[in-house]
Design an enzyme around this catalytic site. Structure first.
Site, PDB file in Angstrom:
ATOM      1  CB  SER A 215      33.330  61.658  50.726  1.00 10.64           C
ATOM      2  OG  SER A 215      34.187  61.078  51.636  1.00 10.64           O
TER       3      SER A 215
ATOM      4  CG  HIS B  62      31.612  55.868  51.976  1.00 13.35           C
ATOM      5  ND1 HIS B  62      32.620  55.890  51.050  1.00 13.35           N
ATOM      6  CD2 HIS B  62      31.709  57.006  52.668  1.00 13.35           C
ATOM      7  CE1 HIS B  62      33.296  57.005  51.193  1.00 13.35           C
ATOM      8  NE2 HIS B  62      32.766  57.700  52.169  1.00 13.35           N
TER       9      HIS B  62
ATOM     10  CG  HIS C  65      38.116  56.181  54.744  1.00 16.32           C
ATOM     11  ND1 HIS C  65      36.811  55.856  54.473  1.00 16.32           N
ATOM     12  CD2 HIS C  65      38.473  57.134  53.846  1.00 16.32           C
ATOM     13  CE1 HIS C  65      36.394  56.582  53.436  1.00 16.32           C
ATOM     14  NE2 HIS C  65      37.378  57.361  53.039  1.00 16.32           N
TER      15      HIS C  65
ATOM     16  CE1 TYR D 285      36.834  57.810  58.464  1.00  7.13           C
ATOM     17  CE2 TYR D 285      38.429  58.754  56.943  1.00  7.13           C
ATOM     18  CZ  TYR D 285      37.136  58.388  57.249  1.00  7.13           C
ATOM     19  OH  TYR D 285      36.143  58.599  56.347  1.00  7.13           O
ATOM     20  CD  GLU D 286      35.663  53.453  57.344  1.00  5.95           C
ATOM     21  OE1 GLU D 286      34.529  52.960  57.476  1.00  5.95           O
ATOM     22  OE2 GLU D 286      36.283  53.440  56.271  1.00  5.95           O
TER      23      GLU D 286
ATOM     24  CB  ALA E 286      35.821  64.854  49.329  1.00  7.89           C
TER      25      ALA E 286
ATOM     26  CG  MET F 237      41.029  62.421  56.393  1.00  6.31           C
ATOM     27  SD  MET F 237      39.669  62.395  57.572  1.00  6.31           S
ATOM     28  CE  MET F 237      39.615  64.120  58.071  1.00  6.31           C
ATOM     29  CB  SER F 238      40.961  58.345  51.227  1.00  4.42           C
ATOM     30  OG  SER F 238      40.742  59.306  50.221  1.00  4.42           O
TER      31      SER F 238
ATOM     32  CG  ASN G 205      36.968  71.255  53.218  1.00  2.57           C
ATOM     33  OD1 ASN G 205      36.832  70.133  52.720  1.00  2.57           O
ATOM     34  ND2 ASN G 205      37.946  71.554  54.048  1.00  2.57           N
TER      35      ASN G 205
ATOM     36  CG  HIS H 242      31.326  64.321  56.956  1.00  3.88           C
ATOM     37  ND1 HIS H 242      32.329  63.987  56.068  1.00  3.88           N
ATOM     38  CD2 HIS H 242      30.333  63.412  56.750  1.00  3.88           C
ATOM     39  CE1 HIS H 242      31.960  62.925  55.365  1.00  3.88           C
ATOM     40  NE2 HIS H 242      30.758  62.560  55.761  1.00  3.88           N
TER      41      HIS H 242
HETATM   42  N1  HPA Z   1      41.047  67.707  55.538  1.00  2.02           N
HETATM   43  C1  HPA Z   1      41.176  66.371  55.486  1.00  2.02           C
HETATM   44  N2  HPA Z   1      40.358  65.614  54.782  1.00  2.02           N
HETATM   45  C2  HPA Z   1      39.377  66.200  54.088  1.00  2.02           C
HETATM   46  C3  HPA Z   1      39.202  67.587  54.090  1.00  2.02           C
HETATM   47  C4  HPA Z   1      40.084  68.377  54.861  1.00  2.02           C
HETATM   48  O1  HPA Z   1      39.982  69.622  54.921  1.00  2.02           O
HETATM   49  N3  HPA Z   1      38.136  67.834  53.288  1.00  2.02           N
HETATM   50  C5  HPA Z   1      37.704  66.639  52.809  1.00  2.02           C
HETATM   51  N4  HPA Z   1      38.460  65.641  53.270  1.00  2.02           N
END
Ligand code: HPA
Length: 274
Positions: free
Chosen positions: A29, A60, A82, A84-85, A112, A210-211, A234, A246
């Site tokens: 990302s 993306h 991903h 989750y997609e 990320a 998540m990847s 974050n 996001h």
């Molecule tokens: N959690 C899960 N996936 C993420 C996060 C998070 O805080 N930040 C960026 N991808």
């Protein structure tokens, strides 16, 4: 795993190439901009490649970019698939199988991630020293094809020790701070709850995302070397008194993008020197 599909995609791609890539880049990302710096690029949209799933997530681009970067012929995935997609893990990791077939020996994975460890902060780059798979899913579940790798692959050095050292040396050379930690894969797409984040910390995780983990498992199964860098975007849920978004993830990766790009480029330069 369908070898015919892997071979078909590999052939489709290799017919378009003039040089054989040795290095694969999986760009997360907000980090796909690195592929824009590849010289004499050959760009192939995922949708064109037989057997490739189509990328759906915002931000993306969904293409392979192959060309020269810092003296190396690289194949970059600008955008990844991903779990989750809704893709199966076989689809998520299909490009990694194709990388192997194309002759790629080393994969640089980026993402990320949210900081679980309080000594990390947004904007930090974190060298991934190991991972924890929190999902219970695994891309290797199912019949094993011995031609692709062993049934029970060792994960004791999922992230190459020499490449970790190279990353540390590069950070020193660029006088950049490179944090280190364990990356935890949660399926998403919902972010973690504060209780989950506390649990992840107690289990030994430093950052969560998540990847990456499925691709790394398949790369190791296929016998490729892996080096991974997280961009801490974050603080994970519940650490600060504010909701996650996001947008924050994208804003942070954009803020540190230049630093991140310099770092990865210098890593490629050092890897090429070796
Ligand atoms: N959690 C899960 N996936 C993420 C996060 C998070 O805080 N930040 C960026 N991808």
């Amino acid at each position: 795993m369908n070898i015919e599909a892997i071979n078909k995609a590999t052939q489709f791609i290799s017919e378009k190439l003039t040089e054989q890539p040795k290095l694969g880049l999986i760009l997360g990302s907000g980090l796909g901009k690195l592929a824009d710096e590849i010289a004499n690029p050959i760009k192939i949209k995922y949708a064109e490649i037989p057997g490739f799933p189509e990328s759906t997530v915002e931000g993306h681009e969904g293409q392979l970019v192959i060309g020269e970067l810092k003296g190396a012929t690289v194949l970059a995935m600008q955008g990844r698939f991903h779990f989750y997609e809704g893709y199966g893990l076989e689809q998520v990791t299909f490009p990694v199988r194709v990388m192997k077939e194309l002759g790629i020996e080393t994969v640089v994975v980026t993402n990320a991630a949210g900081a679980v460890n309080h000594s990390l902060e947004p904007g930090d780059l974190m060298l991934i020293t190991d991972h924890i798979n929190q999902t219970g899913a695994n891309p290797l579940i199912g019949p094993n094809n011995q031609e692709l790798g062993v049934r029970f692959p060792d994960m004791s050095t999922a992230y190459s020790a020499p490449l970790q050292q190279l990353a540390r040396d590069v950070a020193k050379k660029l006088t950049m701070t490179l944090k280190e930690g364990v990356y935890v894969w949660n399926s998403g797409p919902s972010y973690e709850t504060p209780a989950e984040v506390r649990m992840i910390g107690q289990l030994g995780g430093d950052a969560v995302g998540m990847s990456t983990v499925p691709e790394v498992i398949v790369a190791r199964h296929a016998g490729m070397e892996v080096v991974g860098i997280s961009c801490i975007s974050n603080m994970a849920a519940g650490i600060l008194d504010q909701p996650l978004s996001h947008n924050e993830v994208i804003e942070t990766t954009e803020r540190v993008r230049e630093q991140f790009l310099s770092f990865v480029k210098e890593m490629i330069a050092s890897m090429t020197d070796k």
